[in-house]
Write an enzyme that holds these catalytic residues in place. Structure first.
Site, PDB file in Angstrom:
ATOM      1  N   HIS A  63     158.282  31.014 -61.529  1.00 18.18           N
ATOM      2  CA  HIS A  63     158.840  29.660 -61.429  1.00 18.18           C
ATOM      3  C   HIS A  63     159.571  29.591 -60.086  1.00 18.18           C
ATOM      4  O   HIS A  63     160.137  30.600 -59.626  1.00 18.18           O
ATOM      5  CB  HIS A  63     159.928  29.383 -62.467  1.00 18.18           C
ATOM      6  CG  HIS A  63     159.562  29.600 -63.899  1.00 18.18           C
ATOM      7  ND1 HIS A  63     159.489  30.829 -64.476  1.00 18.18           N
ATOM      8  CD2 HIS A  63     159.322  28.709 -64.895  1.00 18.18           C
ATOM      9  CE1 HIS A  63     159.194  30.698 -65.777  1.00 18.18           C
ATOM     10  NE2 HIS A  63     159.082  29.421 -66.052  1.00 18.18           N
TER      11      HIS A  63
ATOM     12  N   ASP B 146     162.879  31.353 -59.965  1.00 23.14           N
ATOM     13  CA  ASP B 146     162.914  32.813 -60.173  1.00 23.14           C
ATOM     14  C   ASP B 146     163.016  33.522 -58.834  1.00 23.14           C
ATOM     15  O   ASP B 146     163.636  34.581 -58.733  1.00 23.14           O
ATOM     16  CB  ASP B 146     161.608  33.342 -60.807  1.00 23.14           C
ATOM     17  CG  ASP B 146     161.292  32.728 -62.149  1.00 23.14           C
ATOM     18  OD1 ASP B 146     162.232  32.287 -62.835  1.00 23.14           O
ATOM     19  OD2 ASP B 146     160.095  32.710 -62.505  1.00 23.14           O
TER      20      ASP B 146
ATOM     21  N   GLU C 136     150.219  31.362 -75.278  1.00 27.19           N
ATOM     22  CA  GLU C 136     151.154  32.485 -75.452  1.00 27.19           C
ATOM     23  C   GLU C 136     151.168  32.923 -76.921  1.00 27.19           C
ATOM     24  O   GLU C 136     151.310  32.096 -77.829  1.00 27.19           O
ATOM     25  CB  GLU C 136     152.564  32.083 -75.014  1.00 27.19           C
ATOM     26  CG  GLU C 136     153.527  33.233 -75.222  1.00 27.19           C
ATOM     27  CD  GLU C 136     154.954  32.973 -74.795  1.00 27.19           C
ATOM     28  OE1 GLU C 136     155.166  32.411 -73.702  1.00 27.19           O
ATOM     29  OE2 GLU C 136     155.849  33.344 -75.565  1.00 27.19           O
TER      30      GLU C 136
ATOM     31  N   HIS D 293     154.234  31.888 -78.959  1.00 30.76           N
ATOM     32  CA  HIS D 293     154.284  30.457 -79.255  1.00 30.76           C
ATOM     33  C   HIS D 293     153.314  30.108 -80.383  1.00 30.76           C
ATOM     34  O   HIS D 293     153.585  29.223 -81.194  1.00 30.76           O
ATOM     35  CB  HIS D 293     153.945  29.642 -78.007  1.00 30.76           C
ATOM     36  CG  HIS D 293     154.926  29.842 -76.902  1.00 30.76           C
ATOM     37  ND1 HIS D 293     154.816  29.217 -75.685  1.00 30.76           N
ATOM     38  CD2 HIS D 293     156.046  30.595 -76.822  1.00 30.76           C
ATOM     39  CE1 HIS D 293     155.822  29.584 -74.910  1.00 30.76           C
ATOM     40  NE2 HIS D 293     156.575  30.427 -75.579  1.00 30.76           N
TER      41      HIS D 293
ATOM     42  N   ASP E  79     149.423  34.154 -72.034  1.00 32.48           N
ATOM     43  CA  ASP E  79     150.725  34.811 -71.871  1.00 32.48           C
ATOM     44  C   ASP E  79     150.806  35.879 -72.950  1.00 32.48           C
ATOM     45  O   ASP E  79     150.942  35.582 -74.151  1.00 32.48           O
ATOM     46  CB  ASP E  79     151.878  33.806 -71.999  1.00 32.48           C
ATOM     47  CG  ASP E  79     152.284  33.247 -70.635  1.00 32.48           C
ATOM     48  OD1 ASP E  79     151.571  33.530 -69.644  1.00 32.48           O
ATOM     49  OD2 ASP E  79     153.314  32.554 -70.550  1.00 32.48           O
TER      50      ASP E  79
ATOM     51  N   ASP F  39     154.237  37.761 -70.309  1.00 28.52           N
ATOM     52  CA  ASP F  39     155.464  36.972 -70.465  1.00 28.52           C
ATOM     53  C   ASP F  39     156.302  37.712 -71.512  1.00 28.52           C
ATOM     54  O   ASP F  39     156.520  37.242 -72.625  1.00 28.52           O
ATOM     55  CB  ASP F  39     155.119  35.544 -70.910  1.00 28.52           C
ATOM     56  CG  ASP F  39     156.304  34.605 -70.739  1.00 28.52           C
ATOM     57  OD1 ASP F  39     157.397  35.107 -70.421  1.00 28.52           O
ATOM     58  OD2 ASP F  39     156.142  33.391 -70.936  1.00 28.52           O
TER      59      ASP F  39
HETATM   60  C1  XLS Z   1     159.018  29.908 -72.438  1.00 26.41           C
HETATM   61  C2  XLS Z   1     157.768  29.903 -71.736  1.00 26.41           C
HETATM   62  C3  XLS Z   1     157.865  29.968 -70.227  1.00 26.41           C
HETATM   63  C4  XLS Z   1     156.562  29.595 -69.587  1.00 26.41           C
HETATM   64  C5  XLS Z   1     156.649  29.274 -68.136  1.00 26.41           C
HETATM   65  O1  XLS Z   1     159.094  30.084 -73.656  1.00 26.41           O
HETATM   66  O2  XLS Z   1     157.000  30.965 -72.228  1.00 26.41           O
HETATM   67  O3  XLS Z   1     158.305  31.204 -69.793  1.00 26.41           O
HETATM   68  O4  XLS Z   1     155.595  30.590 -69.753  1.00 26.41           O
HETATM   69  O5  XLS Z   1     157.561  28.265 -67.890  1.00 26.41           O
HETATM   70 CA    CA Z   2     155.018  31.706 -71.645  1.00 26.15          CA
HETATM   71 CA    CA Z   3     157.875  32.636 -75.009  1.00 23.72          CA
END
Ligand code: XLS
Ligand code: CA
Ligand code: CA
Length: 436
Positions: A98, A101, A265, A268, A293, A336
């Protein structure tokens, strides 16, 4: 200066007891017609690896890092050097970040952009020196208090404009650094209560924002793939990009589906009440699988713990979807993943990444065999064979409607079903994991 105690992590095979060696990931080895590194396209997440400090909602940071005590641009540059060294030690070809970062925010937006420009010079140089590439870039539009009511979905149009400026800048950065993708994760794009929320307007605005990003990318010649990363909750109670199916419906409603794929991800997916496998499959069958991710949540904690992925069942099924998708490029597998708060030593980064990379390498090996042997396919094909002949084929070919089907059913009302053999298939899957 050198941060890590070894120059490189080598493949030593499954029998090795060396904690600083790969047991399954053999970068150059060819599996299913491609080198392992090209199947997996591993990436380092800048935020969890270099800027996180181990803090959680109950306590301050715990990580002990050689750059502790440095500040501002000096700190930013030291972290970049350490990150590129880590990727070289691991033999990792990609990273993701990001905007905030890599460079500290300044007093004004212009100062923030100036800091970013200085760091992009530094990252560009490191990329050239090492051959490491940028898998994806993104903009953080969730941490600062200005995003309290959202980013592109904020009730405040000044915030929408501010976010436009940030994404414009990051698209320029992405182009300059050759990013292969650009990710949108809408951390604050959601709501806490509908009592104060015009959900219709917020979603229209989100679509307007994405359209502007697509237009600007065209204007400057940024050709990376746009990705949306679904997540159902955290930080907001209800995130608009809830899961893959919700994102698909949104993209189709606003005619954005040809420009966006998804970054799925694992943690998620489980927060949404799905498996990682389900989310990847949903994307694949809709031609929307963009990138991954790689991480895992803790089922007992139930929040977004972003742990290094060590579950070989999940990695096998994920790589099964990737192979069925014909690969993940231009996406990849971004870790991630962050170290547990109690894993505060620098070397824990090596152990974490080795665990994740080996786990996905093992998953790739098992998945490649499953695909090659058509071990599951033949059961699935057999299960649906009633659609390749007779009345089933007529349904698929669009030759019959309710009238014809009703007539057919009246003559075939003694239905015979067959077993789904779930336990047998789970045993087959286990055997492939044990033996690959
Ligand atoms: C947060 C997200 C974030 C994204 C990128 O939960 O995983 O890290 O991957 O903004
Ligand atoms: Ca992520
Ligand atoms: Ca996450």
């Amino acid at each position: 200066m050198s941060y890590f105690k070894v120059d490189s992590i080598k493949f030593e095979g499954p029998q090795s007891k060396n904690p600083l060696a790969f047991k399954h990931y053999n970068k150059e080895e060819v599996i299913a017609g491609k080198k392992m590194k090209d199947h997996l396209r591993f990436a380092m997440s800048y935020w969890h690896t270099l800027t996180a400090n181990g803090s959680d909602p109950f306590g301050v940071g715990t990580y002990v890092r050689p750059w502790d005590g440095l500040e501002g641009m000096e700190l930013a540059k030291e972290r970049a050097k350490a990150g590129f060294e880590l990727m070289q030690v691991l033999g990792m070809d990609y990273y993701c970040f990001h905007d905030i970062d890599v460079a500290p925010e300044g007093e004004t937006l212009q100062d923030t952009f100036d800091n970013l420009d200085e760091m992009v010079d530094c990252l560009e140089k490191l990329q050239k020196e090492t051959g490491i590439k940028l898998l994806w870039a993104t903009s953080n539009m969730f941490s600062h208090p200005r995003f309290v009511h959202g980013a592109a979905t904020s009730c405040n149009a000044d915030v929408f404009a501010y976010c436009a400026a940030k994404v414009k800048k990051m698209l320029e950065v992405a182009k300059r650094l050759g990013a292969e993708n650009y990710v949108f994760w809408g951390g604050r794009e959601g709501y806490e209560t509908l009592l104060n929320t015009d959900m219709g307007l917020e979603l229209d605005n989100l679509a307007r924002f994405f359209k502007m990003a697509v237009d600007y990318a065209k204007e400057i010649g940024f050709t990376g793939q746009f990705l949306i990363e679904p997540k159902p909750k955290e930080p907001t109670k209800h995130q608009y990009d809830f899961d893959a199916a919700t994102v698909l419906a949104f993209l189709r409603k606003y005619d954005l589906d040809k420009y966006f794929k998804m970054n799925i991800e694992a943690n998620h997916a489980t927060l949404a009440g799905h498996t990682f496998h389900h989310e990847l499959n949903t994307c694949r069958i809709n031609d929307a699988l963009g990138s991954i991710d790689a991480n895992q949540g803790d089922m007992l904690l139930g929040w977004d713990t972003d742990q290094f992925p060590t579950n070989v069942y999940d990695s096998t099924l994920a790589m099964y979807e990737v192979l069925k998708n014909g690969g993940i490029a231009p996406g990849g597998l971004n870790f991630d993943s962050k170290l547990r708060r109690g894993s505060f030593e620098l070397d824990d980064l090596l152990y974490g990444y080795i665990a994740g990379m080996d786990n996905f390498a093992k998953g790739l090996r098992a998945a490649a065999k499953l695909v090659e042997d058509k071990a599951l396919d033949e059961y699935v094909e057999k299960r649906y064979r009633s659609y390749s002949e007779g009345i089933g084929k007529d349904i698929v070919d669009g030759k019959v409607g309710f009238a014809e089907l009703s007539e057919y059913a009246l003559g075939h009302d003694q239905i015979v079903n067959e077993s789904g053999h779930q336990e047998l298939l789970e045993t087959i899957l286990n055997d492939y994991i044990y033996n690959s």
